[in-house]
Design a protein around this motif. Structure first.
Motif, PDB file in Angstrom:
ATOM      1  N   ALA A  61     -10.364  -0.596 -35.873  1.00 34.10           N
ATOM      2  CA  ALA A  61     -10.083   0.205 -34.672  1.00 34.10           C
ATOM      3  C   ALA A  61      -9.689  -0.689 -33.510  1.00 34.10           C
ATOM      4  CB  ALA A  61     -11.303   1.045 -34.308  1.00 34.10           C
ATOM      5  N   ALA A  62     -10.388  -1.818 -33.340  1.00 29.90           N
ATOM      6  CA  ALA A  62     -10.068  -2.759 -32.258  1.00 29.90           C
ATOM      7  C   ALA A  62      -8.645  -3.280 -32.421  1.00 29.90           C
ATOM      8  CB  ALA A  62     -11.063  -3.920 -32.262  1.00 29.90           C
ATOM      9  N   GLY A  63      -8.273  -3.623 -33.658  1.00 33.65           N
ATOM     10  CA  GLY A  63      -6.905  -4.061 -33.917  1.00 33.65           C
ATOM     11  C   GLY A  63      -5.895  -2.988 -33.569  1.00 33.65           C
ATOM     12  N   GLY A  64      -6.245  -1.743 -33.856  1.00 34.83           N
ATOM     13  CA  GLY A  64      -5.354  -0.630 -33.532  1.00 34.83           C
ATOM     14  C   GLY A  64      -5.130  -0.494 -32.036  1.00 34.83           C
ATOM     15  N   TYR A  65      -6.173  -0.660 -31.240  1.00 36.96           N
ATOM     16  CA  TYR A  65      -6.034  -0.597 -29.787  1.00 36.96           C
ATOM     17  C   TYR A  65      -5.119  -1.718 -29.280  1.00 36.96           C
ATOM     18  CZ  TYR A  65      -9.791   2.849 -29.335  1.00 36.96           C
ATOM     19  OH  TYR A  65     -10.548   4.000 -29.405  1.00 36.96           O
ATOM     20  N   ILE A  66      -5.270  -2.905 -29.868  1.00 31.03           N
ATOM     21  CA  ILE A  66      -4.477  -4.049 -29.408  1.00 31.03           C
ATOM     22  C   ILE A  66      -2.999  -3.860 -29.720  1.00 31.03           C
ATOM     23  CG2 ILE A  66      -4.072  -6.516 -29.701  1.00 31.03           C
ATOM     24  CD1 ILE A  66      -7.079  -6.804 -30.298  1.00 31.03           C
ATOM     25  N   ILE A  67      -2.682  -3.484 -30.954  1.00 35.81           N
ATOM     26  CA  ILE A  67      -1.274  -3.347 -31.336  1.00 35.81           C
ATOM     27  C   ILE A  67      -0.627  -2.199 -30.566  1.00 35.81           C
ATOM     28  CG2 ILE A  67      -1.611  -1.767 -33.286  1.00 35.81           C
ATOM     29  CD1 ILE A  67       0.838  -4.742 -33.125  1.00 35.81           C
ATOM     30  N   ASN A  68      -1.407  -1.193 -30.244  1.00 34.89           N
ATOM     31  CA  ASN A  68      -0.873  -0.080 -29.455  1.00 34.89           C
ATOM     32  C   ASN A  68      -0.510  -0.539 -28.045  1.00 34.89           C
ATOM     33  OD1 ASN A  68      -0.377   2.892 -29.268  1.00 34.89           O
ATOM     34  ND2 ASN A  68      -1.894   2.721 -27.646  1.00 34.89           N
ATOM     35  N   ASP A  69      -1.366  -1.379 -27.443  1.00 30.64           N
ATOM     36  CA  ASP A  69      -1.081  -1.890 -26.102  1.00 30.64           C
ATOM     37  C   ASP A  69       0.128  -2.828 -26.115  1.00 30.64           C
ATOM     38  OD1 ASP A  69      -3.112  -0.465 -25.025  1.00 30.64           O
ATOM     39  OD2 ASP A  69      -4.291  -2.169 -24.315  1.00 30.64           O
ATOM     40  N   ILE A 129      -5.995   3.076 -43.281  1.00 31.02           N
ATOM     41  CA  ILE A 129      -6.312   3.208 -41.855  1.00 31.02           C
ATOM     42  C   ILE A 129      -5.585   2.143 -41.043  1.00 31.02           C
ATOM     43  CG2 ILE A 129      -8.142   3.033 -40.124  1.00 31.02           C
ATOM     44  CD1 ILE A 129     -10.058   4.223 -42.199  1.00 31.02           C
ATOM     45  N   ALA A 130      -5.670   0.888 -41.491  1.00 31.07           N
ATOM     46  CA  ALA A 130      -5.014  -0.208 -40.780  1.00 31.07           C
ATOM     47  C   ALA A 130      -3.507  -0.004 -40.730  1.00 31.07           C
ATOM     48  CB  ALA A 130      -5.352  -1.540 -41.446  1.00 31.07           C
ATOM     49  N   ALA A 131      -2.932   0.449 -41.844  1.00 28.92           N
ATOM     50  CA  ALA A 131      -1.484   0.671 -41.906  1.00 28.92           C
ATOM     51  C   ALA A 131      -1.063   1.808 -40.975  1.00 28.92           C
ATOM     52  CB  ALA A 131      -1.063   0.978 -43.342  1.00 28.92           C
ATOM     53  N   LEU A 132      -1.835   2.887 -40.960  1.00 29.34           N
ATOM     54  CA  LEU A 132      -1.498   4.027 -40.101  1.00 29.34           C
ATOM     55  C   LEU A 132      -1.572   3.658 -38.624  1.00 29.34           C
ATOM     56  CD1 LEU A 132      -3.195   7.078 -41.879  1.00 29.34           C
ATOM     57  CD2 LEU A 132      -0.753   6.701 -41.518  1.00 29.34           C
ATOM     58  N   LEU A 133      -2.546   2.835 -38.253  1.00 30.24           N
ATOM     59  CA  LEU A 133      -2.650   2.408 -36.858  1.00 30.24           C
ATOM     60  C   LEU A 133      -1.438   1.577 -36.443  1.00 30.24           C
ATOM     61  CD1 LEU A 133      -6.445   1.519 -36.648  1.00 30.24           C
ATOM     62  CD2 LEU A 133      -5.270   3.343 -35.403  1.00 30.24           C
ATOM     63  N   TYR A 134      -0.965   0.722 -37.347  1.00 32.77           N
ATOM     64  CA  TYR A 134       0.231  -0.084 -37.049  1.00 32.77           C
ATOM     65  C   TYR A 134       1.477   0.803 -36.985  1.00 32.77           C
ATOM     66  CZ  TYR A 134       3.858  -3.620 -37.322  1.00 32.77           C
ATOM     67  OH  TYR A 134       4.966  -4.392 -37.058  1.00 32.77           O
ATOM     68  N   LEU A 145       4.220  15.087 -31.348  1.00 27.43           N
ATOM     69  CA  LEU A 145       2.914  15.520 -31.859  1.00 27.43           C
ATOM     70  C   LEU A 145       2.427  14.764 -33.095  1.00 27.43           C
ATOM     71  CD1 LEU A 145       2.718  19.410 -31.459  1.00 27.43           C
ATOM     72  CD2 LEU A 145       1.354  17.681 -30.298  1.00 27.43           C
ATOM     73  N   VAL A 146       3.327  14.137 -33.846  1.00 26.06           N
ATOM     74  CA  VAL A 146       2.916  13.462 -35.082  1.00 26.06           C
ATOM     75  C   VAL A 146       1.897  12.373 -34.780  1.00 26.06           C
ATOM     76  CG1 VAL A 146       3.682  12.058 -37.038  1.00 26.06           C
ATOM     77  CG2 VAL A 146       5.073  13.978 -36.258  1.00 26.06           C
ATOM     78  N   GLY A 147       2.196  11.548 -33.773  1.00 23.10           N
ATOM     79  CA  GLY A 147       1.274  10.483 -33.408  1.00 23.10           C
ATOM     80  C   GLY A 147      -0.068  11.016 -32.952  1.00 23.10           C
ATOM     81  N   ASN A 148      -0.062  12.090 -32.157  1.00 24.58           N
ATOM     82  CA  ASN A 148      -1.309  12.700 -31.691  1.00 24.58           C
ATOM     83  C   ASN A 148      -2.159  13.183 -32.859  1.00 24.58           C
ATOM     84  OD1 ASN A 148       0.759  14.201 -29.233  1.00 24.58           O
ATOM     85  ND2 ASN A 148      -0.578  12.469 -28.865  1.00 24.58           N
ATOM     86  N   ILE A 149      -1.505  13.802 -33.829  1.00 26.59           N
ATOM     87  CA  ILE A 149      -2.223  14.333 -34.990  1.00 26.59           C
ATOM     88  C   ILE A 149      -2.780  13.204 -35.844  1.00 26.59           C
ATOM     89  CG2 ILE A 149      -1.934  15.607 -37.153  1.00 26.59           C
ATOM     90  CD1 ILE A 149       0.086  17.391 -35.659  1.00 26.59           C
ATOM     91  N   VAL A 150      -2.008  12.140 -36.027  1.00 24.99           N
ATOM     92  CA  VAL A 150      -2.464  11.007 -36.839  1.00 24.99           C
ATOM     93  C   VAL A 150      -3.697  10.360 -36.214  1.00 24.99           C
ATOM     94  CG1 VAL A 150      -1.881   8.661 -37.595  1.00 24.99           C
ATOM     95  CG2 VAL A 150      -0.247  10.520 -37.921  1.00 24.99           C
ATOM     96  N   ILE A 151      -3.648  10.104 -34.904  1.00 26.91           N
ATOM     97  CA  ILE A 151      -4.801   9.506 -34.222  1.00 26.91           C
ATOM     98  C   ILE A 151      -6.025  10.411 -34.324  1.00 26.91           C
ATOM     99  CG2 ILE A 151      -5.729   8.935 -31.946  1.00 26.91           C
ATOM    100  CD1 ILE A 151      -4.038   6.744 -33.158  1.00 26.91           C
ATOM    101  N   SER A 152      -5.831  11.706 -34.156  1.00 26.74           N
ATOM    102  CA  SER A 152      -6.943  12.654 -34.247  1.00 26.74           C
ATOM    103  C   SER A 152      -7.533  12.671 -35.654  1.00 26.74           C
ATOM    104  CB  SER A 152      -6.467  14.060 -33.858  1.00 26.74           C
ATOM    105  OG  SER A 152      -5.909  14.061 -32.555  1.00 26.74           O
ATOM    106  N   MET A 153      -6.659  12.580 -36.666  1.00 30.29           N
ATOM    107  CA  MET A 153      -7.136  12.527 -38.054  1.00 30.29           C
ATOM    108  C   MET A 153      -7.938  11.254 -38.306  1.00 30.29           C
ATOM    109  SD  MET A 153      -3.833  13.974 -40.173  1.00 30.29           S
ATOM    110  CE  MET A 153      -4.553  13.495 -41.736  1.00 30.29           C
ATOM    111  N   LEU A 154      -7.504  10.141 -37.736  1.00 29.70           N
ATOM    112  CA  LEU A 154      -8.207   8.874 -37.933  1.00 29.70           C
ATOM    113  C   LEU A 154      -9.585   8.903 -37.274  1.00 29.70           C
ATOM    114  CD1 LEU A 154      -5.299   6.288 -37.513  1.00 29.70           C
ATOM    115  CD2 LEU A 154      -6.497   6.919 -39.610  1.00 29.70           C
ATOM    116  N   VAL A 155      -9.690   9.582 -36.137  1.00 25.94           N
ATOM    117  CA  VAL A 155     -11.003   9.741 -35.493  1.00 25.94           C
ATOM    118  C   VAL A 155     -11.922  10.539 -36.408  1.00 25.94           C
ATOM    119  CG1 VAL A 155     -12.246  10.795 -33.572  1.00 25.94           C
ATOM    120  CG2 VAL A 155     -10.134   9.520 -33.143  1.00 25.94           C
ATOM    121  N   GLY A 156     -11.400  11.625 -36.965  1.00 30.13           N
ATOM    122  CA  GLY A 156     -12.191  12.406 -37.920  1.00 30.13           C
ATOM    123  C   GLY A 156     -12.563  11.589 -39.150  1.00 30.13           C
TER     124      GLY A 156
END
Length: 311
Positions: A61-69, A129-134, A145-156
């Motif tokens: 998850a931390a890696g996902g936040y970094i690559i997103n920024d 999970i790692a691949a989807l975050l990248y 909306l695709v990105g919003n749904i993917v992030i929401s699914m990963l939280v679940g």
């Protein structure tokens, strides 16, 4: 300190708290009397193995936040110039190094854990999970909306993954019904987390509409306008309220303390959020709504403690 801000340590603490609540509050709260014998939910991970699961999840998850920024530098320069870290306090190159370090450590821990518990096939979950975050950071967030749904699914999925490792390997013929019932309860929590996160993602997009427009992102408020996007979030909030009321009436009506808890700490704030979404116009108002949604998520997850207390 800047690194902690970059990896959203407060969000990571929330993920860790929820996973701890699942193992040490939710799972012990459910039992069933079968033929005069009281059966309890069986779990498969030791405390050490569960710690590995948490660390793996948090690192990825931390890696996902970094690559997103890293890929949001242009948008963040407009949306939140005072909070921008990549490109200011931390160079883009160092950001990539931190991303690789956290992600590799998370995936390696997932590989080690999967083999340690004799479920090597579970390793694929961490890779996905790692691949989807990248993919989200580099591509999906630009799609409506695709990105919003993917992030929401990963939280679940951060909730579901606890059930996958804890419940599935411990299923036997004798406890299969109880284990399945607990997994269904956990899935319901994951659905709640999905919906609340999706609402919050839309609200955040409304806040960031100026920077996202310059970055040529196709977020919901850019495509249909801020007002219609807010009404969409309003509709999802009403849906969440209706689903919660249905769940309370159908399954928890005998547990008065649980019902009261949800009415006060989850449903009432959601009604207030729905009203605010219907009338909100300014960025500060949407920021307040976003913060309230995070509190609703927390209070919803803390209900697991209530189940344990009233047992």
């Amino acid at each position: 300190m800047k690194l902690l801000q970059l990896i959203r340590f407060k969000n990571l603490l929330l993920i860790a708290l929820v996973q701890l609540l699942i193992k040490y509050a939710l799972f012990p709260s459910l039992s069933m009397n079968i033929n005069g014998n009281e059966l309890f939910v069986s779990t498969s991970l030791t405390h050490f193995e569960f710690l590995l699961l948490m660390l793996s999840t948090l690192c990825i998850a931390a890696g996902g936040y970094i690559i997103n920024d890293i890929y949001d530098i242009e948008a963040d320069a407009i949306n939140k110039p005072d909070k921008q870290i990549i490109g200011k306090a931390i160079t883009e190159e160092k950001g990539y190094n931190f991303y690789m370090a956290f992600t590799v450590v998370g995936v390696v821990l997932g590989f080690y854990l999967s083999n340690l518990v004799g479920e090597s096939r579970f390793f694929g979950i961490f890779v996905i999970i790692a691949a989807l975050l990248y993919i989200y950071a580099t591509f999906l967030q630009r799609m409506l909306l695709v990105g919003n749904i993917v992030i929401s699914m990963l939280v679940g999925l951060s909730l579901i993954i606890v059930g996958i490792f804890e419940l599935l390997p411990a299923i036997t013929l004798e406890n299969s019904f109880l284990q399945t019932s607990m997994f269904e309860v956990l899935f319901d929590y994951a659905v709640f987390a999905f919906i609340i996160t999706l609402i919050r993602e839309i609200v955040k997009d409304i806040q960031d509409v100026d920077g996202d427009y310059k970055a040529q992102l196709k977020t919901l408020p850019i495509v249909i306008g801020k007002n219609r996007a807010a009404k969409t979030a309003f509709g999802l909030t009403i849906l969440a309220i209706l689903l919660l009321v249905y769940y309370l009436v159908s399954f928890l009506y005998m547990q008065q303390i649980v019902v009261i808890y949800f009415l006060i700490t989850v449903i009432a704030p959601l009604i207030y959020i729905a009203i605010k979404l219907f009338t909100a116009e300014h960025k500060k108002e949407f920021q307040t709504i976003s913060n309230l949604l995070k509190l609703v998520m927390l209070s919803g997850m803390l209900s697991m403690v209530v189940y344990l207390v009233i047992k």
